[in-house]
Design a protein around this motif. Structure first.
Motif, PDB file in Angstrom:
ATOM      1  N   SER B 148      22.707  90.901 -53.100  1.00  0.00           N
ATOM      2  CA  SER B 148      22.726  89.435 -53.035  1.00  0.00           C
ATOM      3  C   SER B 148      21.521  88.965 -52.235  1.00  0.00           C
ATOM      4  O   SER B 148      20.843  89.761 -51.576  1.00  0.00           O
ATOM      5  N   GLY B 149      21.261  87.640 -52.270  1.00  0.00           N
ATOM      6  CA  GLY B 149      20.119  87.086 -51.550  1.00  0.00           C
ATOM      7  C   GLY B 149      20.164  87.405 -50.069  1.00  0.00           C
ATOM      8  O   GLY B 149      19.159  87.819 -49.484  1.00  0.00           O
ATOM      9  N   GLY B 150      21.350  87.246 -49.474  1.00  0.00           N
ATOM     10  CA  GLY B 150      21.486  87.528 -48.049  1.00  0.00           C
ATOM     11  C   GLY B 150      21.211  88.984 -47.743  1.00  0.00           C
ATOM     12  O   GLY B 150      20.535  89.310 -46.759  1.00  0.00           O
ATOM     13  N   GLN B 151      21.717  89.863 -48.635  1.00  0.00           N
ATOM     14  CA  GLN B 151      21.492  91.293 -48.425  1.00  0.00           C
ATOM     15  C   GLN B 151      20.015  91.639 -48.565  1.00  0.00           C
ATOM     16  O   GLN B 151      19.481  92.433 -47.795  1.00  0.00           O
ATOM     17  N   GLN B 152      19.366  90.993 -49.557  1.00  0.00           N
ATOM     18  CA  GLN B 152      17.936  91.247 -49.733  1.00  0.00           C
ATOM     19  C   GLN B 152      17.164  90.848 -48.487  1.00  0.00           C
ATOM     20  O   GLN B 152      16.262  91.559 -48.041  1.00  0.00           O
ATOM     21  N   GLN B 153      17.551  89.692 -47.896  1.00  0.00           N
ATOM     22  CA  GLN B 153      16.843  89.258 -46.702  1.00  0.00           C
ATOM     23  C   GLN B 153      17.107  90.207 -45.535  1.00  0.00           C
ATOM     24  O   GLN B 153      16.229  90.457 -44.732  1.00  0.00           O
TER      25      GLN B 153
END
Lengths: 402, 252
Positions: B148-153
């Protein structure tokens, strides 16, 4: 950056786009493949010619007597009575780097044995002859210097003569009749096959030159003199020295003899295949260059596509040098792998050609090396500009690139 | 203690065609170890330019910049790359992970460019530790498109931390994330800051800036205000509140 890391990176990047990598390599594969195939084929052809020339002997220099002219009729090389046994002795004693000499007298004659007859070449030679011609005795022995001195009635015969006159028999010790004179067969030569001009070299009977000149032909001159030089390097000098010596001995204004070397013959014989190989090589190199252009093209596309990746790498600390090396190694990997596949393809193509046409093919190891080096070089040359472009990118711009 | 960042009278002028753009006009700023600073400003305020200079991606036209005691304002391209590698960890708005490359390999990437060669086993261990620090130890072999976006960040933050930098530099780190994930990421930053890591973050969202300790507001290339954050938010508490509110909605 570590030594192996860029190779790992390159491998990963190329695997990511398998089809594209393969198509890019195809240019080099075909280029290298056609170079290897054409070199193998022409090399096989010239090897065959060289073998034929080598079958004439090792480092051989031949002296032919001049042409004989009588009432306007000119007899061709070897017809003039100008060379003598004394010339032979002089060559042996006075010319440096001469390892073996044989005066040669030859005539075609009908011979008899076992109630069969056969027309063949009767050669008068010295015992050095097999050594000069690099020709082994298969059975029995060569006659000796003592046989030459005693004008012995001994003969060494070729494979064809054996097949014609001594069917299923051991010829050694049997008798052969030349012009009503019985000769004892003392040896059989190994089969040598046809020479460059299509003549059967095994259709031959060799006897001491003294026996030939005194017992059969009653001749005082020899047709030619075969000389073996010590090495390839000394052939030229030996040729010159013989010319000087004979001019001096013959004391005639005209040169009444010719001195030919095997090297000249080799050069004449291989000149056509050499032209062929240069031509084929040139065509193949063009396709190699086209392959290089293909790599450059794809690397340029790849650099543009991966601008953002380059920006990220630079942001986390990749120097321009690191990026340059990364893309250069990618290009070299493409062309080197293509080169190796091309070598395999080229050798397979050569083998297939040889299977269907019967032409001998031979892949020289040197050319495998050349192919490896030049395909790597193509990778460096064609990869350098794209890699350099990548390394000059501004990280801020590159990171913003969509 | 030595300042991590010491900017003195920094100017930046871009020569684009006929007009010279004076993007940064005399900024002086000291940031001490352990600080958590938000640089704010509307577009055109010069905050991105300042950010690029702090991140050693660009060089000031005038003024001096000491990073961790080293004068970096005069270094050339290659030397700046080495400084970035050694001293700065970047986190971007668009995550900027390498696609089709696992989280672990993404985090290992900066170590490829270390001056001192890191053995691949050590690379592996450090990358994994870094991922665990942001709570993604179990996602090491996932590729960005599986996260997810948060995980990618978080992967990007792990990557920024892997070379143990003196400074974590984040450019709009929550710009591409929804509000709850934004708070989660700010939670990660707060936790790292509590552990002693200096963080400088560029943002234009006021409520995100409230999770930091100090806010610097730029306007027209100059510092307008530079104050400690009043009423600092704690990401954990805010997240709890948000979840309670969501629970209340779903119950109703």
């Amino acid at each position: 950056m570590k030594f192996f890391a860029p190779f790992k990176l390159a491998g990963r990047a190329l695997r990511r786009n398998k089809m594209r990598s393969l198509l890019t390599m195809l240019g080099v594969i075909i280029g290298v493949g056609s170079v290897i195939a054409s070199v193998s084929i022409t090399n096989g052809a010239s090897k065959q010619v060289e073998d034929k020339v080598a079958s004439l002997g090792q480092n051989v220099v031949t002296v032919f007597s001049g042409n004989f002219t009588s009432g306007g009729m000119r007899g061709g090389w070897g017809s003039a009575p100008t060379l003598t046994v004394e010339d032979t002795t002089a060559i042996q004693n006075e010319v440096a780097n001469v390892v073996a000499v044989s005066p040669e007298v030859r005539d075609r004659m009908q011979i008899l044995a076992n109630g069969l007859n056969w027309n063949t070449q009767i050669m008068g030679e010295s015992p050095d002859y097999p050594q000069i011609r690099d020709w082994d005795i298969a059975d029995g022995t060569m006659f000796t210097d003592a046989d030459v001195r005693s004008i012995a009635k001994v003969a060494v015969i070729g494979k064809t003569v054996v097949d014609q006159l001594f069917i299923n028999q051991d010829p050694v010790g049997q008798t052969l009749i030349i012009r009503n004179i019985p000769f004892k067969v003392v040896g059989v030569l190994e089969a040598k096959g046809f020479n460059l001009f299509g003549q059967d070299q095994d259709d031959i009977v060799i006897i001491p030159y003294t026996s030939h000149m005194r017992r059969i032909t009653k001749r005082t001159f020899v047709n030619s003199i075969m000389v073996q030089a010590a090495s390839k390097e000394t052939i030229g000098q030996v040729q010159e020295d013989i010319t000087t010596l004979l001019l001096d001995r013959h004391k005639s204004a005209d040169q009444d003899f010719t001195v030919r070397t095997q090297l000249e013959l080799m050069q004449m014989a291989t000149s056509t295949t050499r032209i062929m190989s240069v031509l084929l090589g040139a065509i193949a190199s063009v396709s190699l260059i086209v392959g290089g252009i293909g790599i450059m093209n794809i690397m340029l596309v790849s650099v543009t596509e991966r601008t953002r990746e380059i920006g990220i790498r630079m942001a986390v600390g990749a120097r321009g040098r690191d990026i340059l090396v990364q893309f250069l190694i990618e290009a070299v990997t493409l062309s080197a792998v293509g080169g190796i596949m091309g070598i395999a393809l080229g050798m397979a193509a050569a083998k297939t050609t040889s299977y269907f046409t019967g032409w001998p093919t031979l892949t020289p190891y040197a050319w495998i090396g050349i192919a490896c080096v030049s395909s790597a070089a193509i990778g460096i040359v064609s990869g350098f500009y794209p890699a350099w472009k990548a390394s000059r990118l501004d990280p801020i711009e590159a990171l913003r690139y969509e | 203690m030595n300042a991590v960042i010491k900017l003195t009278e920094i100017h930046k002028v871009y020569h684009t065609g006929e007009v010279d753009v004076h993007a940064v006009r005399g900024v002086s700023l000291d940031i001490e170890p352990g600080e958590f600073v938000a640089i704010m400003g509307s577009s055109g305020s010069g905050k991105s330019t300042l950010m690029n200079m702090i991140g050693c991606l660009d060089r000031p036209t005038e003024g001096s910049y000491f990073l961790d005691g080293i004068d970096v304002s005069t270094l050339d391209r290659e030397q700046r790359a080495e400084i970035r590698n050694d001293k700065i960890g970047f986190v971007f708005q668009g995550f900027n992970l390498l696609s089709r490359t696992t989280a672990l390999e993404n985090v290992e990437m900066p170590m490829l460019y270390n001056r001192r060669r890191v053995p691949s086993r050590e690379q592996n261990e450090r990358a994994l530790k870094s991922l665990e620090l942001v709570g993604l130890g179990d996602r090491a072999d996932h590729k960005p498109n599986q996260l997810s976006g948060g995980q990618q960040q978080r992967v990007a933050i792990a990557r920024a931390l892997v070379n143990r930098p003196s400074l974590l530099l984040a450019d709009e780190p929550t710009g591409n994330l929804d509000s709850q994930t934004s708070i989660e990421i700010m939670g990660v930053f707060q936790k790292l800051n509590d552990a002693g890591i200096t963080i400088v973050m560029v943002t234009h969202e006021l409520d995100i800036a409230r999770y930091t300790k100090r806010t610097v507001i730029l306007r027209d290339g100059k510092i307008l205000t530079d104050e400690p954050v009043a009423g600092r938010l704690n990401a954990e508490i805010e997240l709890k509140k948000l979840r309670q509110a969501q629970a209340a909605v779903s119950l109703a």
